[in-house]
Design a protein around this motif. Structure first.
Motif, PDB file in Angstrom:
ATOM      1  N   THR A 100      86.060  23.962 -36.813  1.00 23.88           N
ATOM      2  CA  THR A 100      85.220  22.822 -36.467  1.00 23.88           C
ATOM      3  C   THR A 100      85.831  21.555 -37.075  1.00 23.88           C
ATOM      4  O   THR A 100      86.605  21.641 -38.026  1.00 23.88           O
ATOM      5  CB  THR A 100      83.806  22.996 -37.047  1.00 23.88           C
ATOM      6  N   PRO A 101      85.473  20.398 -36.521  1.00 23.94           N
ATOM      7  CA  PRO A 101      85.999  19.151 -37.106  1.00 23.94           C
ATOM      8  C   PRO A 101      85.751  19.071 -38.610  1.00 23.94           C
ATOM      9  O   PRO A 101      86.630  18.636 -39.359  1.00 23.94           O
ATOM     10  CB  PRO A 101      85.219  18.071 -36.350  1.00 23.94           C
ATOM     11  N   ASP A 102      84.562  19.515 -39.060  1.00 21.97           N
ATOM     12  CA  ASP A 102      84.265  19.463 -40.491  1.00 21.97           C
ATOM     13  C   ASP A 102      85.228  20.318 -41.304  1.00 21.97           C
ATOM     14  O   ASP A 102      85.673  19.927 -42.382  1.00 21.97           O
ATOM     15  CB  ASP A 102      82.833  19.954 -40.765  1.00 21.97           C
ATOM     16  N   SER A 103      85.549  21.489 -40.783  1.00 17.75           N
ATOM     17  CA  SER A 103      86.407  22.369 -41.570  1.00 17.75           C
ATOM     18  C   SER A 103      87.846  21.850 -41.584  1.00 17.75           C
ATOM     19  O   SER A 103      88.545  21.958 -42.589  1.00 17.75           O
ATOM     20  CB  SER A 103      86.339  23.810 -41.060  1.00 17.75           C
ATOM     21  N   LEU A 104      88.293  21.266 -40.475  1.00 11.92           N
ATOM     22  CA  LEU A 104      89.638  20.675 -40.445  1.00 11.92           C
ATOM     23  C   LEU A 104      89.738  19.543 -41.461  1.00 11.92           C
ATOM     24  O   LEU A 104      90.683  19.443 -42.234  1.00 11.92           O
ATOM     25  CB  LEU A 104      89.943  20.128 -39.042  1.00 11.92           C
ATOM     26  N   THR A 105      88.704  18.715 -41.462  1.00 10.47           N
ATOM     27  CA  THR A 105      88.704  17.583 -42.378  1.00 10.47           C
ATOM     28  C   THR A 105      88.639  18.050 -43.834  1.00 10.47           C
ATOM     29  O   THR A 105      89.318  17.502 -44.696  1.00 10.47           O
ATOM     30  CB  THR A 105      87.501  16.667 -42.072  1.00 10.47           C
ATOM     31  N   ALA A 106      87.821  19.082 -44.089  1.00  9.78           N
ATOM     32  CA  ALA A 106      87.688  19.592 -45.460  1.00  9.78           C
ATOM     33  C   ALA A 106      89.028  20.113 -45.977  1.00  9.78           C
ATOM     34  O   ALA A 106      89.400  19.885 -47.121  1.00  9.78           O
ATOM     35  CB  ALA A 106      86.633  20.700 -45.511  1.00  9.78           C
ATOM     36  N   HIS A 107      89.743  20.813 -45.109  1.00 12.73           N
ATOM     37  CA  HIS A 107      91.052  21.362 -45.489  1.00 12.73           C
ATOM     38  C   HIS A 107      91.988  20.232 -45.923  1.00 12.73           C
ATOM     39  O   HIS A 107      92.588  20.280 -47.002  1.00 12.73           O
ATOM     40  CB  HIS A 107      91.626  22.117 -44.283  1.00 12.73           C
ATOM     41  N   GLN A 108      92.087  19.208 -45.089  1.00 11.58           N
ATOM     42  CA  GLN A 108      93.032  18.147 -45.437  1.00 11.58           C
ATOM     43  C   GLN A 108      92.538  17.292 -46.601  1.00 11.58           C
ATOM     44  O   GLN A 108      93.318  16.871 -47.444  1.00 11.58           O
ATOM     45  CB  GLN A 108      93.347  17.250 -44.232  1.00 11.58           C
ATOM     46  N   ARG A 109      91.228  17.038 -46.652  1.00  9.12           N
ATOM     47  CA  ARG A 109      90.724  16.175 -47.707  1.00  9.12           C
ATOM     48  C   ARG A 109      90.998  16.792 -49.077  1.00  9.12           C
ATOM     49  O   ARG A 109      91.473  16.130 -49.997  1.00  9.12           O
ATOM     50  CB  ARG A 109      89.223  15.919 -47.541  1.00  9.12           C
ATOM     51  N   LEU A 110      90.735  18.106 -49.186  1.00 12.29           N
ATOM     52  CA  LEU A 110      90.994  18.783 -50.456  1.00 12.29           C
ATOM     53  C   LEU A 110      92.464  18.639 -50.847  1.00 12.29           C
ATOM     54  O   LEU A 110      92.791  18.260 -51.973  1.00 12.29           O
ATOM     55  CB  LEU A 110      90.625  20.270 -50.346  1.00 12.29           C
ATOM     56  N   LEU A 111      93.352  18.942 -49.910  1.00  7.14           N
ATOM     57  CA  LEU A 111      94.785  18.923 -50.239  1.00  7.14           C
ATOM     58  C   LEU A 111      95.254  17.516 -50.598  1.00  7.14           C
ATOM     59  O   LEU A 111      96.058  17.332 -51.507  1.00  7.14           O
ATOM     60  CB  LEU A 111      95.592  19.474 -49.072  1.00  7.14           C
ATOM     61  N   ASP A 112      94.731  16.515 -49.885  1.00  8.50           N
ATOM     62  CA  ASP A 112      95.165  15.139 -50.165  1.00  8.50           C
ATOM     63  C   ASP A 112      94.638  14.662 -51.513  1.00  8.50           C
ATOM     64  O   ASP A 112      95.323  13.953 -52.244  1.00  8.50           O
ATOM     65  CB  ASP A 112      94.721  14.196 -49.048  1.00  8.50           C
TER      66      ASP A 112
END
Lengths: 268, 139
Positions: free
Chosen positions: A68-80
Motif C-alpha cells: 500500500t502507499p503507506d507501507s511504501l512510504t514507511a519503508h523509505q521514510r525509515l531508511l532515509d
C-alpha cells in the motif's frame, strides 16, 4: 541449494508471521521505540544484530499482501531517517524472511564482512536525487519553434475531424517525444557535468515521466552537501520557467548498493 | 509554481519526496534479499502501484499531441492578456502536479509486480547504466 528454495512459501506457512527486512546498519544503531513499520504502528521496527552489523526488521503477517502507499512510504521514510545519522544498506521493498533468528543466521552471519565493509565505505555519505520536469507549455513551444515538421503536422491535425487524425497525432507525438528526449539528454549532460565533480558516484535514472528533464542519483560526501545544494540552486534559477527542479535527500543509497551474487558479479 | 525564488529557486521536498518518488526509489533499487538468502526466504504477495509513465509508447505520443493541441487553443487568442495567461499556466502546472493525477494513476494502475522477492532469474535487468557497485574506486 535445498528443495526449500523452490517453495519458500511453505517454509513459513506454519508461523503466519514473517520478518520484514528494511536494511543493514551498524550494530550500535538505536531505533526509537514505537517507530512504525510497513504495517503501521502495529509493526514496530526493531534491530537484530550480529557482530558489528544489524538489520532493521519488523513483524509482518504473511496472509496480507504488501505494497500500500503507506507501507511504501514507511519503508523509505525509515531508511532515509536512519541514513541521515548512520550508513545504511537499503533492501529493495518487499524483503521478508521467516524469523529474526533466520535474519541473523542466514543474512548477517554469512555476509558480515561484506556488509561491514560496505557500511564503512558509506560512512559520511548520502544519496541525493536531482529531478527536473519540463514546464509543459514552455517545452512544447520550444519544440514547435525548433521543428517545422511538428508545426506542419499541428496544422494538418487542426484541419482534420477529431477521429480522422489519429495517425497524424501519433506522428506528431512521436516527433515531439524525440525532440524531448534530445533535450533531456542535453540537459542531463549539462547538469551531470557540473555535479560529477561534487559526487563520489553518479547514477543516471531512467526517466519516469515523459516530461522529465533530468533524473540523476548522486552519492555525495557530507562535506560537499552545501556545494551540491548551491549548484542545484544555480541550475534551478537558470531554468526557471522552463524546468522545475528538485533536490531530494539526503536519503539511503538505494542507487548505489548492488547485490553481489557468487558467480554473478557483473550485471549484463 | 514549485520554484521558490526566496530560497534561491529550488523547491526542496522532504527527503523522501512524493509517492511517485518513493516508487521510483524503492521498488527496483536497493539490495535484493534473494541474492543472499535461500532457505528462510518468504514469498509474500506484493501489491505494488506503478505510477510511472512508460516513456515512448503510443500513449505518450497521443498525450504529447493532445498537449500540442491544447497549446493551439491558447494561441488562437493571441490577444489573451497577461494575467489570464499566467492564470492558465498556473492551472496547467497545478493540474499536472496535483495529487489527483497521481492518485488517479494509483487507483487505475494497481498492479502486482510479480515475484519481486521470488525468482531472481526473472528479474528485469533494470537500467544497467543505473547500477554501480558502491565498491568502485573513488578518490
Amino acid at each position: 541449494m535445498t528443495s526449500q528454495t523452490a517453495k519458500p512459501r511453505h517454509t513459513a506457512a506454519s508461523t503466519n508471521q514473517g520478518c520484514y527486512v528494511y536494511g543493514i546498519v551498524p550494530a550500535d544503531v538505536e531505533v526509537e521505540p514505537g517507530t512504525p513499520g510497513v504495517h503501521g504502528p502495529s509493526s514496530e521496527v526493531g534491530l537484530v544484530t550480529h557482530g558489528e552489523i544489524g538489520a532493521l526488521v519488523s513483524e509482518v503477517p504473511l496472509d496480507r499482501p504488501l505494497g500500500t502507499p503507506d507501507s511504501l512510504t514507511a519503508h523509505q521514510r525509515l531508511l532515509d531517517e536512519v541514513a541521515a545519522e548512520v550508513p545504511v544498506l537499503p533492501m529493495r521493498f518487499g524483503a521478508v524472511m521467516s524469523s529474526p533468528q533466520a535474519v541473523v543466521q542466514e543474512l548477517l552471519t554469512p555476509y558480515h564482512e561484506e556488509f561491514r565493509t560496505a557500511l564503512a565505505e558509506l560512512e559520511g555519505h548520502a544519496e541525493y536525487v536531482v529531478k527536473g520536469r519540463y514546464v509543459e507549455r514552455h517545452l512544447l513551444e520550444e519544440v514547435l519553434e525548433e521543428n517545422p515538421e511538428a508545426r506542419r503536422l499541428r496544422e494538418e491535425i487542426r484541419e482534420l475531424p477529431e477521429d480522422a487524425g489519429r495517425e497524424a497525432r501519433i506522428e506528431l507525438g512521436e516527433l515531439v517525444n524525440q525532440a524531448v528526449a534530445a533535450k533531456r539528454d542535453a540537459d542531463t549532460r549539462e547538469i551531470a557535468e557540473r555535479l560529477v565533480p561534487l559526487s563520489v558516484l553518479v547514477s543516471p535514472r531512467e526517466p519516469s515521466h515523459e516530461q522529465d528533464a533530468v533524473h540523476l542519483a548522486l552519492l555525495v560526501a557530507d562535506d560537499r552537501r552545501a556545494d551540491l545544494e548551491r549548484t542545484v540552486d544555480e541550475f534551478a534559477r537558470r531554468y526557471r520557467g522552463r524546468v522545475d527542479l528538485w533536490l531530494l535527500g539526503p536519503m539511503a543509497p538505494y542507487d548505489f548498493v548492488v547485490s553481489s551474487k557468487p558467480g554473478d558479479e557483473e550485471w549484463d | 509554481m514549485t520554484v521558490q525564488p526566496a530560497t534561491g529557486g529550488v523547491a526542496r521536498r522532504p527527503s523522501s519526496g512524493s509517492l511517485a518518488d518513493v516508487i521510483d526509489t524503492i521498488l527496483d533499487k536497493g539490495l535484493v534479499i534473494d541474492a543472499y538468502v535461500r532457505v528462510s526466504l518468504v514469498g509474500i504477495e506484493l501489491l505494488t502501484i506503478d505510477a510511472r509513465i512508460v516513456v515512448a509508447s503510443v500513449d505518450t505520443y497521443l498525450r504529447f499531441a493532445e498537449a500540442v493541441n491544447r497549446l493551439d487553443l491558447a494561441e488562437t487568442g493571441h490577444q489573451q492578456g497577461l494575467p489570464e495567461l499566467v492564470e492558465n499556466m498556473t492551472q496547467q502546472v497545478s493540474s499536472r502536479k496535483g495529487k489527483g493525477v497521481v492518485q488517479g494513476a494509483l487507483e487505475g494502475a494497481q498492479e502486482k509486480l510479480h515475484d519481486l522477492v521470488g525468482d531472481s532469474d526473472e528479474e528485469e535487468p533494470a537500467a544497467p547504466s543505473g547500477r554501480r557497485r558502491h565498491r568502485e574506486d573513488r578518490r
